[in-house]
Design a protein around this motif. Structure first.
Motif, PDB file in Angstrom:
ATOM      1  N   ASP A 375      -6.201   2.684 -15.544  1.00 26.28           N
ATOM      2  CA  ASP A 375      -7.433   2.015 -15.952  1.00 26.28           C
ATOM      3  C   ASP A 375      -8.547   2.097 -14.907  1.00 26.28           C
ATOM      4  OD1 ASP A 375      -6.042   1.268 -18.224  1.00 26.28           O
ATOM      5  OD2 ASP A 375      -5.438  -0.671 -17.382  1.00 26.28           O
ATOM      6  N   ARG A 376      -8.198   2.014 -13.622  1.00 24.07           N
ATOM      7  CA  ARG A 376      -9.224   1.950 -12.567  1.00 24.07           C
ATOM      8  C   ARG A 376      -8.862   2.890 -11.416  1.00 24.07           C
ATOM      9  NH1 ARG A 376     -12.313  -2.569 -12.442  1.00 24.07           N
ATOM     10  NH2 ARG A 376     -13.664  -1.239 -11.203  1.00 24.07           N
ATOM     11  N   PRO A 377      -8.972   4.206 -11.610  1.00 22.67           N
ATOM     12  CA  PRO A 377      -8.593   5.135 -10.527  1.00 22.67           C
ATOM     13  C   PRO A 377      -9.402   4.946  -9.255  1.00 22.67           C
ATOM     14  CG  PRO A 377      -9.738   6.268 -12.322  1.00 22.67           C
ATOM     15  CD  PRO A 377      -9.406   4.905 -12.817  1.00 22.67           C
ATOM     16  N   LEU A 378     -10.639   4.462  -9.365  1.00 19.17           N
ATOM     17  CA  LEU A 378     -11.449   4.243  -8.161  1.00 19.17           C
ATOM     18  C   LEU A 378     -10.917   3.094  -7.311  1.00 19.17           C
ATOM     19  CD1 LEU A 378     -15.184   4.750  -9.217  1.00 19.17           C
ATOM     20  CD2 LEU A 378     -13.821   6.129  -7.644  1.00 19.17           C
ATOM     21  N   LEU A 379     -10.093   2.266  -7.894  1.00 17.17           N
ATOM     22  CA  LEU A 379      -9.399   1.233  -7.130  1.00 17.17           C
ATOM     23  C   LEU A 379      -7.959   1.631  -6.820  1.00 17.17           C
ATOM     24  CD1 LEU A 379     -10.597  -2.045  -8.934  1.00 17.17           C
ATOM     25  CD2 LEU A 379     -11.408  -1.107  -6.774  1.00 17.17           C
ATOM     26  N   ALA A 380      -7.356   2.413  -7.707  1.00 16.19           N
ATOM     27  CA  ALA A 380      -5.961   2.798  -7.515  1.00 16.19           C
ATOM     28  C   ALA A 380      -5.784   3.701  -6.300  1.00 16.19           C
ATOM     29  CB  ALA A 380      -5.441   3.501  -8.772  1.00 16.19           C
ATOM     30  N   TRP A 381      -6.667   4.679  -6.136  1.00 16.39           N
ATOM     31  CA  TRP A 381      -6.517   5.598  -5.011  1.00 16.39           C
ATOM     32  C   TRP A 381      -6.746   4.920  -3.660  1.00 16.39           C
ATOM     33  CZ3 TRP A 381      -3.836   9.719  -4.944  1.00 16.39           C
ATOM     34  CH2 TRP A 381      -3.684  10.496  -6.094  1.00 16.39           C
ATOM     35  N   PRO A 382      -7.758   4.068  -3.483  1.00 16.81           N
ATOM     36  CA  PRO A 382      -7.882   3.357  -2.201  1.00 16.81           C
ATOM     37  C   PRO A 382      -6.667   2.497  -1.865  1.00 16.81           C
ATOM     38  CG  PRO A 382      -9.952   3.263  -3.377  1.00 16.81           C
ATOM     39  CD  PRO A 382      -8.955   3.871  -4.323  1.00 16.81           C
ATOM     40  N   MET A 383      -6.095   1.802  -2.865  1.00 22.00           N
ATOM     41  CA  MET A 383      -4.907   1.001  -2.588  1.00 22.00           C
ATOM     42  C   MET A 383      -3.741   1.892  -2.180  1.00 22.00           C
ATOM     43  SD  MET A 383      -3.336  -1.831  -2.273  1.00 22.00           S
ATOM     44  CE  MET A 383      -4.074  -3.267  -3.068  1.00 22.00           C
ATOM     45  N   THR A 384      -3.566   2.999  -2.869  1.00 25.76           N
ATOM     46  CA  THR A 384      -2.486   3.931  -2.538  1.00 25.76           C
ATOM     47  C   THR A 384      -2.649   4.484  -1.132  1.00 25.76           C
ATOM     48  OG1 THR A 384      -2.286   4.555  -4.873  1.00 25.76           O
ATOM     49  CG2 THR A 384      -1.331   6.053  -3.245  1.00 25.76           C
ATOM     50  N   ILE A 385      -3.851   4.924  -0.807  1.00 29.81           N
ATOM     51  CA  ILE A 385      -4.110   5.489   0.522  1.00 29.81           C
ATOM     52  C   ILE A 385      -3.899   4.440   1.604  1.00 29.81           C
ATOM     53  CG2 ILE A 385      -5.931   6.436   2.006  1.00 29.81           C
ATOM     54  CD1 ILE A 385      -7.025   7.827  -0.542  1.00 29.81           C
ATOM     55  N   LEU A 433       5.708   1.176  -0.593  1.00 35.19           N
ATOM     56  CA  LEU A 433       5.893   2.024  -1.769  1.00 35.19           C
ATOM     57  C   LEU A 433       6.079   1.190  -3.032  1.00 35.19           C
ATOM     58  CD1 LEU A 433       8.116   4.932  -0.414  1.00 35.19           C
ATOM     59  CD2 LEU A 433       5.646   4.852  -0.725  1.00 35.19           C
ATOM     60  N   ARG A 434       6.534  -0.044  -2.877  1.00 37.59           N
ATOM     61  CA  ARG A 434       6.620  -0.935  -4.044  1.00 37.59           C
ATOM     62  C   ARG A 434       5.231  -1.194  -4.620  1.00 37.59           C
ATOM     63  NH1 ARG A 434       7.445  -7.079  -3.652  1.00 37.59           N
ATOM     64  NH2 ARG A 434       7.773  -7.737  -5.805  1.00 37.59           N
ATOM     65  N   VAL A 435       4.239  -1.347  -3.743  1.00 36.52           N
ATOM     66  CA  VAL A 435       2.861  -1.535  -4.205  1.00 36.52           C
ATOM     67  C   VAL A 435       2.360  -0.266  -4.880  1.00 36.52           C
ATOM     68  CG1 VAL A 435       0.493  -1.989  -3.477  1.00 36.52           C
ATOM     69  CG2 VAL A 435       2.388  -3.257  -2.435  1.00 36.52           C
ATOM     70  N   VAL A 436       2.640   0.898  -4.298  1.00 40.80           N
ATOM     71  CA  VAL A 436       2.221   2.167  -4.902  1.00 40.80           C
ATOM     72  C   VAL A 436       2.862   2.330  -6.276  1.00 40.80           C
ATOM     73  CG1 VAL A 436       2.269   4.677  -4.640  1.00 40.80           C
ATOM     74  CG2 VAL A 436       1.875   3.229  -2.643  1.00 40.80           C
ATOM     75  N   ALA A 437       4.140   1.949  -6.401  1.00 42.71           N
ATOM     76  CA  ALA A 437       4.813   2.029  -7.705  1.00 42.71           C
ATOM     77  C   ALA A 437       4.155   1.101  -8.720  1.00 42.71           C
ATOM     78  CB  ALA A 437       6.296   1.680  -7.546  1.00 42.71           C
ATOM     79  N   ALA A 438       3.744  -0.084  -8.295  1.00 45.89           N
ATOM     80  CA  ALA A 438       3.071  -1.007  -9.208  1.00 45.89           C
ATOM     81  C   ALA A 438       1.752  -0.432  -9.705  1.00 45.89           C
ATOM     82  CB  ALA A 438       2.830  -2.348  -8.508  1.00 45.89           C
ATOM     83  N   VAL A 439       1.077   0.313  -8.854  1.00 48.30           N
ATOM     84  CA  VAL A 439      -0.221   0.896  -9.228  1.00 48.30           C
ATOM     85  C   VAL A 439      -0.052   2.022 -10.237  1.00 48.30           C
ATOM     86  CG1 VAL A 439      -2.173   2.228  -8.357  1.00 48.30           C
ATOM     87  CG2 VAL A 439      -1.348   0.243  -7.078  1.00 48.30           C
ATOM     88  N   TRP A 440       0.940   2.886 -10.031  1.00 45.87           N
ATOM     89  CA  TRP A 440       1.029   4.124 -10.803  1.00 45.87           C
ATOM     90  C   TRP A 440       2.161   4.149 -11.824  1.00 45.87           C
ATOM     91  CZ3 TRP A 440      -3.044   7.167 -10.415  1.00 45.87           C
ATOM     92  CH2 TRP A 440      -3.806   7.127  -9.255  1.00 45.87           C
ATOM     93  N   MET A 441       3.180   3.339 -11.666  1.00 46.96           N
ATOM     94  CA  MET A 441       4.374   3.481 -12.498  1.00 46.96           C
ATOM     95  C   MET A 441       4.633   2.297 -13.419  1.00 46.96           C
ATOM     96  SD  MET A 441       6.881   5.133  -9.564  1.00 46.96           S
ATOM     97  CE  MET A 441       8.202   5.467 -10.722  1.00 46.96           C
TER      98      MET A 441
END
Length: 541
Positions: A375-385, A433-441
């Motif tokens: 839904d919000r890739p402009l927020l998803a990528w900063p959180m992942t990085i 990585l748990r946070v990254v999984a919540a963002v993308w998976m």
């Protein structure tokens, strides 16, 4: 009699106003912001006041660049303006600029008063600057309190939330204990050295390494500063205060306060107390191990993102201690480098948390990130990085930061501490990585449509914005959300409105992500700044 009075007249110390200009800029800016904030007009309070805050921080940064390489003591050797002071000042200012953007639509600023809120932030930054520039115990304590007291108030500025008030009270009580411990230690150091200036302490340190009074003073000062740096076992306040404070304040505290604490630790322990290294370095190394273990283990089970980042900050403090115990210019440079990248890594994450708190109604729970990648890739990528950088992944600035600290530790006989840093980073993958999984998976919670004529964008309806402020809500926040008690699988009813427009928050998140990647690919410019800061200690190898 007149002649005697004339002879008794004392002169103040000469003042280098150019070197003092960054301090004066913050003082003048805080006064202007406070006075302009008294205006009745909503536009002036909510738009002009934040802009004036940003102007103040920008002017201060410009004056800092102007004074780079000056390396001069000022006000009767009570403070020093050198590259270490100025490099840390840039970190404080970066944290302040990001916090200003994140606070722009915050209800906490309206409840506390915009002028008061931003003036307190500027005065806290001034306290940080005084603290890291201090070369006198009295000035050190003045800076410490000038840093702390505004933060006690800022933590409680969301006055309609019980958690915010509790956060401010906890920080006040525990911070007061830390201040009292530090003051007691400073008094003992003064008693042992016979003077408050760092030069007096340095002269005494070489001959009093086994003096009980002197050693007790070092121990108490170490404990007092460990409170502020969130070093275990003095970290107990950190998760509760981070969780309860308004998120922009939490982000500011997480980066700027830690930088100030490590700045004064470097200035005091690697400076005048360098001859007592054999006494305090083993204690610091032990604290580093305890801090890394406690921080990483404590973060694993957290569902609150702010509590998770609080424990993460504890672990990160343990990593940075490695740069202190080695007592070399490389160690100082490694610590400054890590503090600089820690700002962008952390603030990128806090910007995303701020945005999702306002959009989802789920607060800072990890479930607020579900579906973010779609839904919000402009927020998803900063959180992942941000998460990958905090874990130390390659092609991020966090990777070079940890390599720099490990290199400094190994190069001065603390190879085992470098191994602990590597092991701690490996354990941290469990929660990053748990946070990254919540963002993308994970899929976003099921939604249902709710009709409403109220615009979701803050500013889209001035009348609705005023009503939101009066009701204690963020302007533009979605009031159609119903959240269950079970945050593991939230049951949420939302409207079909577009996402809340928060361009300034997205801007902070994206910029932090870009800077994190940029310094992960080409870190040399920041290395050069960190080396200049390390060279402020001319007596070190």
């Amino acid at each position: 009699m007149t002649g005697l009075l004339a002879q008794a007249t004392t002169k103040g110390p000469p003042i280098d106003w150019e070197a003092l200009s960054p301090f004066m800029s913050l003082v003048v800016g805080a006064c202007v912001v406070l006075l302009v904030g008294l205006a009745r007009g909503a536009f002036i309070r909510r738009q002009v006041v934040p802009v004036l805050t940003l102007v103040t921080l920008g002017v201060t940064a410009g004056l800092g660049v102007w004074q780079w390489d000056i390396n001069e003591s000022i006000i009767a050797d009570a403070m020093v303006v050198d590259n270490l002071t100025l490099a840390l000042m840039m970190i404080f200012l970066a944290g302040g600029i990001a916090a200003t953007f994140l606070s722009w639509r915050s209800i906490a600023t309206a409840e506390a008063g915009e002028g008061e809120y931003y003036a307190l932030m500027l005065m806290s930054i001034l306290g940080m600057l005084v603290l890291v520039a201090a070369t006198d115990l009295v000035v050190l304590f003045i800076g410490f309190e000038l840093l702390s007291i505004p933060l006690y108030v800022l933590c409680a500025t969301h006055m309609r939330r019980e958690q915010s008030l509790e956060s401010g009270l906890k920080y006040l009580i525990i911070g007061s204990v830390g201040s009292a411990t530090l003051l007691y230690g400073l008094a003992l150091l003064y008693g042992a050295a016979g003077g408050t200036n760092y030069a007096d302490i340095a002269a005494a340190a070489s001959t009093m390494s086994d003096d009980v009074l002197f050693l007790a003073g070092i121990a108490l000062v170490l404990a007092g500063l460990a409170f502020k740096a969130s070093v275990a076992p003095f970290h107990q306040w950190t998760p509760d205060v981070y969780e309860g404070a308004p998120t922009p304040v939490t982000g500011f505290m997480a980066v700027a306060t830690k930088a100030a604490a490590f700045g004064v630790i470097l200035r005091l322990f690697v400076g005048p107390l360098i001859d007592a290294t054999t006494t305090w370095a083993p204690a610091f190394a032990t604290l580093a191990v305890i801090t890394i273990i406690v921080g990483n283990v404590g973060a694993i089970g957290q569902s609150s993102l702010k509590r998770m980042l609080a424990y993460s900050s504890v672990a990160q403090a343990g990593y940075m201690i490695a740069g202190v115990v080695v007592t070399t210019q490389l160690g100082v440079a490694a610590t400054v480098f890590y503090l600089a990248i820690y700002v962008v890594m952390n603030l990128g994450a806090f910007a995303v948390i701020t945005a999702r708190e306002r959009e989802t109604g789920l607060g800072d729970d990890i479930s607020s990130l579900y579906g973010l990648g779609r839904d919000r890739p402009l927020l998803a990528w900063p959180m992942t990085i941000s998460m990958l950088a905090l874990a130390g992944f390659p092609v991020t600035a966090g990777f070079f930061g940890k390599i720099y600290l490990i290199n400094a530790a190994v190069g001065n006989g603390y190879g085992w501490l470098g191994v602990i840093i590597v092991l701690g980073s490996a354990v941290s993958l469990a929660y990053y990585l748990r946070v990254v999984a919540a963002v993308w998976m994970r899929d976003a919670p099921a939604t249902s449509t709710s009709l409403s004529a109220v615009p979701i964008m803050a500013g889209g309806s001035p009348e609705e914005d005023e009503a939101a402020y009066a009701a204690g809500r963020e302007p533009g926040s979605d009031i159609g959300r119903v959240v269950s008690d079970d945050f593991a699988e939230p049951s949420v009813v939302v409207t079909d409105r577009p996402p809340l427009a928060q361009p300034e928050v997205v801007f902070v998140a994206v910029v932090c992500a870009l800077v994190t990647v940029a310094f992960g690919v080409f870190p040399e410019p920041l290395f050069d700044v960190a080396r200049d800061a390390g060279e402020a200690f001319t007596s070190l190898l």
